[in-house]
Design a protein around this motif. Structure first.
Motif, PDB file in Angstrom:
ATOM      1  N   GLY A 193       0.790  -1.223   0.000  1.00 37.71           N
ATOM      2  CA  GLY A 193       0.000   0.000   0.000  1.00 37.71           C
ATOM      3  C   GLY A 193       0.820   1.268   0.000  1.00 37.71           C
ATOM      4  N   ALA A 194       2.092   1.163  -0.439  1.00 39.40           N
ATOM      5  CA  ALA A 194       2.945   2.352  -0.432  1.00 39.40           C
ATOM      6  C   ALA A 194       2.695   3.211  -1.664  1.00 39.40           C
ATOM      7  N   GLY A 195       2.605   4.499  -1.458  1.00 35.33           N
ATOM      8  CA  GLY A 195       2.489   5.432  -2.576  1.00 35.33           C
ATOM      9  C   GLY A 195       3.865   5.775  -3.103  1.00 35.33           C
ATOM     10  N   PRO A 196       3.945   6.638  -4.122  1.00 36.07           N
ATOM     11  CA  PRO A 196       5.230   6.988  -4.716  1.00 36.07           C
ATOM     12  C   PRO A 196       6.228   7.555  -3.702  1.00 36.07           C
ATOM     13  N   ALA A 197       5.754   8.372  -2.766  1.00 33.12           N
ATOM     14  CA  ALA A 197       6.676   8.998  -1.816  1.00 33.12           C
ATOM     15  C   ALA A 197       7.323   7.938  -0.925  1.00 33.12           C
ATOM     16  N   ARG A 198       6.493   7.016  -0.382  1.00 30.71           N
ATOM     17  CA  ARG A 198       7.065   5.998   0.506  1.00 30.71           C
ATOM     18  C   ARG A 198       7.954   5.051  -0.274  1.00 30.71           C
ATOM     19  N   THR A 199       7.568   4.739  -1.510  1.00 29.86           N
ATOM     20  CA  THR A 199       8.408   3.870  -2.335  1.00 29.86           C
ATOM     21  C   THR A 199       9.784   4.500  -2.556  1.00 29.86           C
ATOM     22  N   LEU A 200       9.766   5.823  -2.794  1.00 28.38           N
ATOM     23  CA  LEU A 200      11.039   6.510  -3.008  1.00 28.38           C
ATOM     24  C   LEU A 200      11.938   6.400  -1.779  1.00 28.38           C
ATOM     25  N   VAL A 201      11.338   6.675  -0.608  1.00 24.40           N
ATOM     26  CA  VAL A 201      12.156   6.738   0.607  1.00 24.40           C
ATOM     27  C   VAL A 201      12.604   5.353   1.067  1.00 24.40           C
ATOM     28  N   THR A 202      11.694   4.368   1.024  1.00 23.54           N
ATOM     29  CA  THR A 202      12.051   3.080   1.614  1.00 23.54           C
ATOM     30  C   THR A 202      12.629   2.087   0.615  1.00 23.54           C
ATOM     31  N   LEU A 203      12.427   2.333  -0.692  1.00 22.99           N
ATOM     32  CA  LEU A 203      12.964   1.374  -1.660  1.00 22.99           C
ATOM     33  C   LEU A 203      14.026   2.012  -2.564  1.00 22.99           C
ATOM     34  N   VAL A 204      13.645   3.080  -3.256  1.00 27.43           N
ATOM     35  CA  VAL A 204      14.498   3.594  -4.323  1.00 27.43           C
ATOM     36  C   VAL A 204      15.801   4.188  -3.776  1.00 27.43           C
ATOM     37  N   ILE A 205      15.689   5.034  -2.765  1.00 24.59           N
ATOM     38  CA  ILE A 205      16.908   5.681  -2.248  1.00 24.59           C
ATOM     39  C   ILE A 205      17.891   4.664  -1.661  1.00 24.59           C
ATOM     40  N   PRO A 206      17.421   3.743  -0.791  1.00 25.54           N
ATOM     41  CA  PRO A 206      18.402   2.764  -0.282  1.00 25.54           C
ATOM     42  C   PRO A 206      19.008   1.893  -1.386  1.00 25.54           C
ATOM     43  N   MET A 207      18.199   1.561  -2.411  1.00 24.73           N
ATOM     44  CA  MET A 207      18.716   0.683  -3.460  1.00 24.73           C
ATOM     45  C   MET A 207      19.679   1.398  -4.410  1.00 24.73           C
ATOM     46  N   SER A 208      19.607   2.725  -4.472  1.00 23.39           N
ATOM     47  CA  SER A 208      20.514   3.411  -5.400  1.00 23.39           C
ATOM     48  C   SER A 208      21.612   4.172  -4.664  1.00 23.39           C
ATOM     49  N   ARG A 209      21.999   3.638  -3.521  1.00 22.97           N
ATOM     50  CA  ARG A 209      23.061   4.277  -2.737  1.00 22.97           C
ATOM     51  C   ARG A 209      24.320   4.533  -3.554  1.00 22.97           C
ATOM     52  N   SER A 210      24.752   3.551  -4.353  1.00 23.95           N
ATOM     53  CA  SER A 210      26.029   3.743  -5.049  1.00 23.95           C
ATOM     54  C   SER A 210      25.906   4.796  -6.137  1.00 23.95           C
ATOM     55  N   ALA A 211      24.734   4.841  -6.799  1.00 29.59           N
ATOM     56  CA  ALA A 211      24.531   5.899  -7.794  1.00 29.59           C
ATOM     57  C   ALA A 211      24.504   7.263  -7.118  1.00 29.59           C
ATOM     58  N   ILE A 212      23.921   7.324  -5.922  1.00 30.02           N
ATOM     59  CA  ILE A 212      23.876   8.591  -5.183  1.00 30.02           C
ATOM     60  C   ILE A 212      25.299   9.021  -4.809  1.00 30.02           C
ATOM     61  N   ALA A 213      26.119   8.035  -4.411  1.00 30.36           N
ATOM     62  CA  ALA A 213      27.515   8.357  -4.079  1.00 30.36           C
ATOM     63  C   ALA A 213      28.243   8.893  -5.307  1.00 30.36           C
ATOM     64  N   THR A 214      28.020   8.247  -6.467  1.00 28.98           N
ATOM     65  CA  THR A 214      28.670   8.695  -7.697  1.00 28.98           C
ATOM     66  C   THR A 214      28.260  10.122  -8.054  1.00 28.98           C
ATOM     67  N   ALA A 215      26.956  10.375  -7.986  1.00 27.66           N
ATOM     68  CA  ALA A 215      26.465  11.713  -8.332  1.00 27.66           C
ATOM     69  C   ALA A 215      27.046  12.749  -7.367  1.00 27.66           C
ATOM     70  N   SER A 216      27.149  12.388  -6.090  1.00 25.09           N
ATOM     71  CA  SER A 216      27.721  13.319  -5.114  1.00 25.09           C
ATOM     72  C   SER A 216      29.172  13.621  -5.435  1.00 25.09           C
ATOM     73  N   VAL A 217      29.931  12.570  -5.789  1.00 26.33           N
ATOM     74  CA  VAL A 217      31.342  12.764  -6.116  1.00 26.33           C
ATOM     75  C   VAL A 217      31.472  13.719  -7.302  1.00 26.33           C
TER      76      VAL A 217
END
Lengths: 272, 302
Positions: A173-197
């Motif tokens: 029953g998760a909407g887009p916002a919860r999906t982003l926070v609990t699934l997408v962000i944790p799963m794309s940690r390495s891409a987030i690190a790359t973008a930060s670098v």
């Protein structure tokens, strides 16, 4: 299966080591020798006297303040880029319809905008916003020009998250916002690190925006501080090179503490 | 989609997809700081403007001047020479170094850690360091006679261009070889084992397996080089200052001089628009080649 050692490649790698190593040795060596010795012996002499005077000269000139400004700009740039690029990439990867595709194409095209080409109107905009000669006047354009690469890196990472995981989230029953926070962000940690670098490197390497958007001592960044040093201390090469060496300290700290993330981040950016 | 429809009916919770609204803040930000200025620079290229009074519309005046300007022709040529020179020097070294560093031996790991040290220096720092090292009076040319023959590397056009290529390569080969190292590591090992069983030697494996597998990285890396080349302004300012004379005054550099030194913003905007056109053409060609625009997963990473 064992392969025999590749001597030719090894020799070539050693040649490259000399090409990289000699200038770096000359840099450090010159920065720690007195000026008289430098004019006498040149940049690749054998070190005999080591002095910290050059670094004192640099610190006394207010260089630490420039380093601090650069750190502020880099941190703020990374924060803005992530806050904007993560939702964009999420919409691009998971959204439907021609608009989201259009958004992606726009950012692809944005990759090619050289900041030099738009600096004149950009200068006007920053001026109109009342941000001339403030750190924000440097941060905002830097962040904007870091967005395309970040969107590309992040959407690449998010595309690898499997559809089953999204379906599982929907069943919960998760909407887009919860999906982003609990699934997408944790799963794309390495891409987030790359973008930060990438964003941090761009901010730390930036030259044009600090040159055009600011002028006072208060808002000077390291790269501009170095530029001014050339005219101020042009004759004092050891002090100049001490400043060059000091300008690398912030990224050296990052490198020492986050070498793995930094290298993995840059490596992941190559594509397969 | 039709495959999923039956299941959707069975399981009521539908997959809620994020709307365009999620992209709006970033899009607006990007519009203000990148897209609007693009339109602005095109408009300004049709005006005369000194930066103080309001811009005067002059039609095609800047553009007719632009096409008759021999300095612009020379700047375009030098920009092209630098672009080609940089790619020709950096690409082979980066590929070989990256593939070599992708091996798992300990000595390679140690050496590649040293290889990446230039990444710690910004372009400004790199340019200033090399300017001093190549200084004809106190730098390497004054001490290492056999290599420089006592001449000033910045004294001639060819020498200055060579210095720009050398210094740019010194700074960016580590970056590009890092991209190739990552890509080379992700090539499936079985490909090499199969080739070895077929009796292919090291060179043939490199040509027939490694290079084709690195195709996407080559495009990524070349894109970075082209865009970097078109924006190479700080390195020229700090290393050669456009000299000797205006011999290394590449397009972004002459744009900067025209705008912020002689305050001729209208004409500078014409040069800037041309730069924009070159970058767009290059980018469209490269995205077509790479297939990034198809939004497939080959673009993982970038």
């Amino acid at each position: 299966m064992r392969t025999r050692p590749n001597y030719l490649a090894g020799a070539a790698a050693l040649v490259w080591l000399v090409i990289i190593g000699v200038p770096l040795y000359a840099l450090v060596n010159t920065a720690v020798q007195p000026q008289t010795k430098y004019t006498d012996k040149g940049p690749v002499s054998i070190p005999s006297t080591v002095t910290w005077d050059n670094f004192h000269t640099v610190v006394d000139s207010g260089f630490l303040h420039y380093i601090w400004n650069t750190v502020v700009v880099a941190v703020a740039t990374v924060a803005i880029v992530l806050a904007l690029a993560v939702p964009i990439s999420y919409a691009v990867v998971r959204g439907r319809g021609w608009i989201t595709k259009g958004v992606f194409r726009l950012f692809l095209l944005g990759l090619a905008i050289p900041s030099q080409a738009v600096i004149i109107p950009l200068f006007l905009i920053v001026n109109d916003l009342g941000l001339y000669d403030t750190l924000w006047g440097i941060i905002l354009p830097t962040a904007a020009f870091a967005l395309p690469v970040s969107v590309l890196v992040l959407s690449g990472g998010m595309r690898d998250i499997s559809n089953e995981l999204y379906e599982a989230m929907a069943l919960d029953g998760a909407g887009p916002a919860r999906t982003l926070v609990t699934l997408v962000i944790p799963m794309s940690r390495s891409a987030i690190a790359t973008a930060s670098v990438f964003a941090a490197l761009q901010a730390w390497n930036g030259f044009l925006f600090p040159l055009i958007m600011a002028q006072s001592e208060d808002t000077k960044l390291v790269t501009l501080g170095l530029y001014n040093f050339v005219s101020e201390y042009g004759a004092n090469v050891p002090a100049l090179l001490a400043a060059v060496l000091m300008s690398a300290v912030p990224i050296l700290v990052v490198y020492l503490f986050a070498r793995r993330a930094l290298v993995a981040g840059l490596m992941g950016a190559g594509g397969k | 989609m039709s495959k999923h429809r039956a299941r959707d009916r069975a399981a009521p919770p539908t997959l809620e997809r994020p709307g365009v609204a999620w992209a709006v803040p970033g899009l607006l930000f990007f519009l203000v700081f990148a897209i609007v200025p693009m339109a602005g620079v095109l408009y300004l290229s049709f005006t005369h403007w000194d930066g103080l009074s309001s811009p005067q519309f002059t039609g095609l005046e800047n553009w007719s001047r632009f096409f008759g300007d021999s300095q612009v022709r020379q700047s375009t040529l030098v920009t092209g020479v630098l672009l080609v020179g940089n790619i020709a020097v950096q690409a082979p070294i980066s590929i070989l170094l990256g593939v070599w560093a992708a091996g798992h031996q300990r000595n390679r790991a140690v050496l590649s850690a040293i290889f990446f040290l230039p990444l710690l220096l910004s372009t400004a720092a790199t340019a200033i360091m090399w300017r001093q090292l190549l200084d004809p009076n106190f730098g390497l040319p004054s001490k290492v006679d056999w290599l420089f023959g006592g001449s000033n590397p910045f004294g001639s056009k060819a020498g200055s261009i060579a210095c720009l290529v050398l210094v740019t390569s010194w700074q960016f080969v580590p970056f590009h070889s890092l991209l190739y190292q990552g890509a080379a590591r992700s090539i499936p090992h079985t490909l090499y084992q199969a080739a070895a069983i077929d009796g292919a030697g090291r060179v043939r494996q490199f040509v027939h397996i490694t290079l084709p597998q690195l195709r996407n990285t080559m495009i990524t890396s070349t894109t970075f080089m082209v865009i970097g080349g078109l924006t190479a302004f700080d390195i020229v300012l700090l290393l050669t200052n456009g000299g000797p004379g205006t011999d290394t005054s590449i397009l972004p550099f002459s744009m900067y001089q025209t705008a912020f030194r002689t305050y001729d913003y209208g004409y500078a905007s014409a040069i800037a628009s041309f730069l924009l056109l070159l970058a767009t053409v290059a980018s469209v060609l490269l995205t077509k080649l790479s297939g990034y625009d198809k939004m497939t997963s080959t673009m993982e990473g970038l």
